[in-house]
Design a protein around this motif. Structure first.
Motif, short mmCIF file in Angstrom:
data_model
loop_
_atom_site.label_atom_id
_atom_site.label_comp_id
_atom_site.label_asym_id
_atom_site.label_seq_id
_atom_site.Cartn_x
_atom_site.Cartn_y
_atom_site.Cartn_z
N ALA A 181 12.63 60.78 26.06
CA ALA A 181 11.93 61.23 24.85
C ALA A 181 12.36 62.64 24.46
O ALA A 181 12.62 62.93 23.28
CB ALA A 181 10.42 61.18 25.07
N GLU A 182 12.45 63.52 25.45
CA GLU A 182 12.83 64.90 25.15
C GLU A 182 14.22 64.98 24.55
O GLU A 182 14.49 65.80 23.66
CB GLU A 182 12.76 65.75 26.42
N GLU A 183 15.13 64.12 24.99
CA GLU A 183 16.48 64.12 24.45
C GLU A 183 16.47 63.82 22.94
O GLU A 183 17.20 64.45 22.16
CB GLU A 183 17.34 63.10 25.18
N VAL A 184 15.61 62.87 22.55
CA VAL A 184 15.52 62.53 21.12
C VAL A 184 14.91 63.69 20.33
O VAL A 184 15.43 64.09 19.28
CB VAL A 184 14.67 61.26 20.93
N PHE A 185 13.81 64.24 20.82
CA PHE A 185 13.16 65.34 20.10
C PHE A 185 14.09 66.56 20.00
O PHE A 185 14.19 67.19 18.96
CB PHE A 185 11.84 65.72 20.78
N LEU A 214 15.90 45.42 46.32
CA LEU A 214 14.72 44.78 45.74
C LEU A 214 15.03 43.97 44.48
O LEU A 214 15.59 44.49 43.51
CB LEU A 214 13.68 45.86 45.41
N THR A 215 14.64 42.70 44.51
CA THR A 215 14.58 41.91 43.28
C THR A 215 13.43 42.45 42.45
O THR A 215 12.34 42.69 42.96
CB THR A 215 14.36 40.42 43.59
N THR A 216 13.67 42.64 41.16
CA THR A 216 12.66 43.31 40.35
C THR A 216 12.79 42.89 38.89
O THR A 216 13.78 42.28 38.49
CB THR A 216 12.80 44.84 40.47
N VAL A 217 11.77 43.21 38.13
CA VAL A 217 11.78 42.99 36.68
C VAL A 217 12.11 44.32 36.01
O VAL A 217 11.37 45.28 36.15
CB VAL A 217 10.42 42.46 36.18
N ARG A 218 13.23 44.35 35.32
CA ARG A 218 13.66 45.59 34.67
C ARG A 218 12.90 45.78 33.36
O ARG A 218 12.84 44.88 32.53
CB ARG A 218 15.16 45.55 34.40
N GLN A 219 12.33 46.97 33.20
CA GLN A 219 11.77 47.33 31.90
C GLN A 219 12.60 48.49 31.33
O GLN A 219 12.93 49.43 32.05
CB GLN A 219 10.30 47.71 32.00
N PRO A 220 12.96 48.41 30.06
CA PRO A 220 13.84 49.42 29.46
C PRO A 220 13.08 50.70 29.14
O PRO A 220 12.77 50.98 27.98
CB PRO A 220 14.37 48.72 28.21
N VAL A 221 12.78 51.49 30.16
CA VAL A 221 11.94 52.67 30.00
C VAL A 221 12.57 53.67 29.04
O VAL A 221 11.90 54.19 28.14
CB VAL A 221 11.69 53.34 31.38
N GLU A 222 13.86 53.96 29.22
CA GLU A 222 14.51 54.93 28.36
C GLU A 222 14.53 54.47 26.91
O GLU A 222 14.34 55.28 25.98
CB GLU A 222 15.93 55.21 28.86
N GLU A 223 14.75 53.18 26.69
CA GLU A 223 14.76 52.65 25.33
C GLU A 223 13.37 52.75 24.71
O GLU A 223 13.21 53.11 23.53
CB GLU A 223 15.24 51.20 25.33
N GLN A 224 12.33 52.46 25.50
CA GLN A 224 10.96 52.57 25.01
C GLN A 224 10.66 54.00 24.59
O GLN A 224 10.10 54.25 23.51
CB GLN A 224 9.97 52.13 26.09
N ALA A 225 11.03 54.95 25.44
CA ALA A 225 10.74 56.36 25.16
C ALA A 225 11.48 56.83 23.91
O ALA A 225 10.90 57.51 23.05
CB ALA A 225 11.13 57.21 26.36
N ALA A 226 12.75 56.48 23.80
CA ALA A 226 13.55 56.91 22.66
C ALA A 226 13.01 56.32 21.36
O ALA A 226 12.93 57.00 20.33
CB ALA A 226 15.01 56.52 22.86
N LEU A 227 12.62 55.05 21.41
CA LEU A 227 12.09 54.40 20.21
C LEU A 227 10.75 55.01 19.80
O LEU A 227 10.52 55.28 18.61
CB LEU A 227 11.94 52.90 20.46
N ALA A 228 9.88 55.25 20.77
CA ALA A 228 8.59 55.88 20.46
C ALA A 228 8.80 57.27 19.88
O ALA A 228 8.11 57.67 18.93
CB ALA A 228 7.73 55.95 21.72
N ALA A 229 9.74 58.02 20.43
CA ALA A 229 10.03 59.37 19.92
C ALA A 229 10.56 59.31 18.49
O ALA A 229 10.13 60.09 17.63
CB ALA A 229 11.02 60.06 20.84
N ARG A 230 11.48 58.41 18.23
CA ARG A 230 12.03 58.31 16.87
C ARG A 230 10.96 57.91 15.86
O ARG A 230 10.92 58.43 14.74
CB ARG A 230 13.19 57.30 16.85
#
Length: 334
Positions: A90-94, A290-306
């Motif tokens: 998020a900070e990168e976008v702002f 670990l097998t895991t479910v990936r959530q696109p955290v960076e994409e979420q943050a960038a989109l919310a910031a924009r």
């Protein structure tokens, strides 16, 4: 359109003088906590927004500032990988738009202190992170009229624009993977039930198992910490000693579960398969990985910031609430 409430009207509604209300807005230490709460409650009821310097229509303001408010205790901000990933993106976008980002925490206990400067004009917009059910700050921000974007769906009954993950589908993918691996005695370590994301992960996982005929699923609850994952796993082994799979609502809790299984003499994945959620860095460093479910955290943050920047520029809330897809990442633990 009705005029915005004045500070004098806020003071009258709070039963204090305009001078006292002004001191609350400026953060003066000469005001008691109970009086701050009265003024804060009046601002929330009336939808008061402090008037800042005029926003020129011909030139973009250069003194905007945005606050990221994490609805957790401060130690969690520095120990939970999710927050570091989200805030950095998020900070990168702002920063790219010349808008500084300040970070603060606000639990229900500290909401009365955190809310007044936010709704009184100390910042131009708020990125709200991790609000749980009945969090008073989420309710206050929704009524304040200032631009807000929530990273994650806000609690039920709170009308705030947001960017969410498809947590329910992530739970579904985890359940289907375990079922396809012929696991049948399946348990889960869920996150806090008051957090919408945690509830969605549990619901998606549980409903998929029910559709497959698995109705008796033990559930333990953790708080996304390593210790809570280990303790929950110990409890599940007592409750269902023959379990052969567990889904944890975060990778950190899954790592705690793997540790507890090892201490109990259970091999992963031979005896018990483990699936996490996040695809945090720790997922690649557990043993087994670990097998895991990936959530696109960076994409979420960038989109919310924009979208928050769009609201600041256009003076209105962004339209629509995007939901980003999650993805199962298969490694050695299943």
């Amino acid at each position: 359109m009705a005029d915005l409430p004045t500070l004098a009207e806020v003071a009258a509604a709070a039963g204090v003088s305009p001078a006292t209300a002004s001191r609350v807005l400026t953060g003066s230490v000469r005001v008691t906590t109970s009086t701050r709460r009265q003024v804060h409650d009046a601002m929330s009821r009336l939808g008061y927004v402090r008037r800042r310097a005029p926003r020129g229509s011909t030139a973009r303001r250069t003194d905007q500032i945005v606050a990221a408010v994490v609805c957790e205790q401060t130690p969690r901000l520095f120990t939970e990988p999710y927050y570091a990933r989200l805030l950095s993106a998020a900070e990168e976008v702002f920063a790219g738009h010349g808008v500084p980002l300040v970070v603060m925490t606000a639990t229900p206990a500290t909401a009365a202190i955190a809310a007044p400067p936010l709704v009184a004009g100390a910042v131009d917009g708020v990125l709200l992170i991790g609000a749980r059910a009945r969090h008073p700050l989420a309710v206050t921000l929704a009524a304040s009229g200032i631009p807000v974007r929530s990273a994650g769906r806000p609690p039920d009954g709170v009308d705030l624009p947001y960017v969410d993950m498809d947590n329910r589908d992530g739970g579904r993918q985890a359940a289907e993977h375990l079922l396809l691996g012929n696991r049948r005695v399946i348990a889960t370590i869920a996150g806090p039930p008051t957090l919408p994301a945690a509830r969605d992960r549990l619901d998606g996982f549980r409903e998929t198992l029910r559709d497959a005929g698995v109705t008796d699923m033990p559930v333990a609850y953790g708080d996304f910490t390593h210790a809570s994952g280990a303790h929950a796993m110990q409890w599940l082994l007592q409750r269902a000693p023959r379990l052969d799979a567990v889904f944890a609502a975060s990778d950190v809790m899954a790592a705690g579960a793997i540790q507890a299984l090892r201490r109990a003499g259970r091999k992963v994945p031979d005896d018990v398969a483990v699936v996490g959620f996040d695809d945090a860095p720790i997922a690649r460093h557990t043993s087994p990985t670990l097998t895991t479910v990936r959530q696109p955290v960076e994409e979420q943050a960038a989109l919310a910031a924009r979208m928050l920047l769009m609201a600041l520029a256009e003076g209105e809330a962004p339209k629509g609430n995007p939901v980003l897809p999650t993805e199962l990442i298969v490694r050695e633990s299943t």
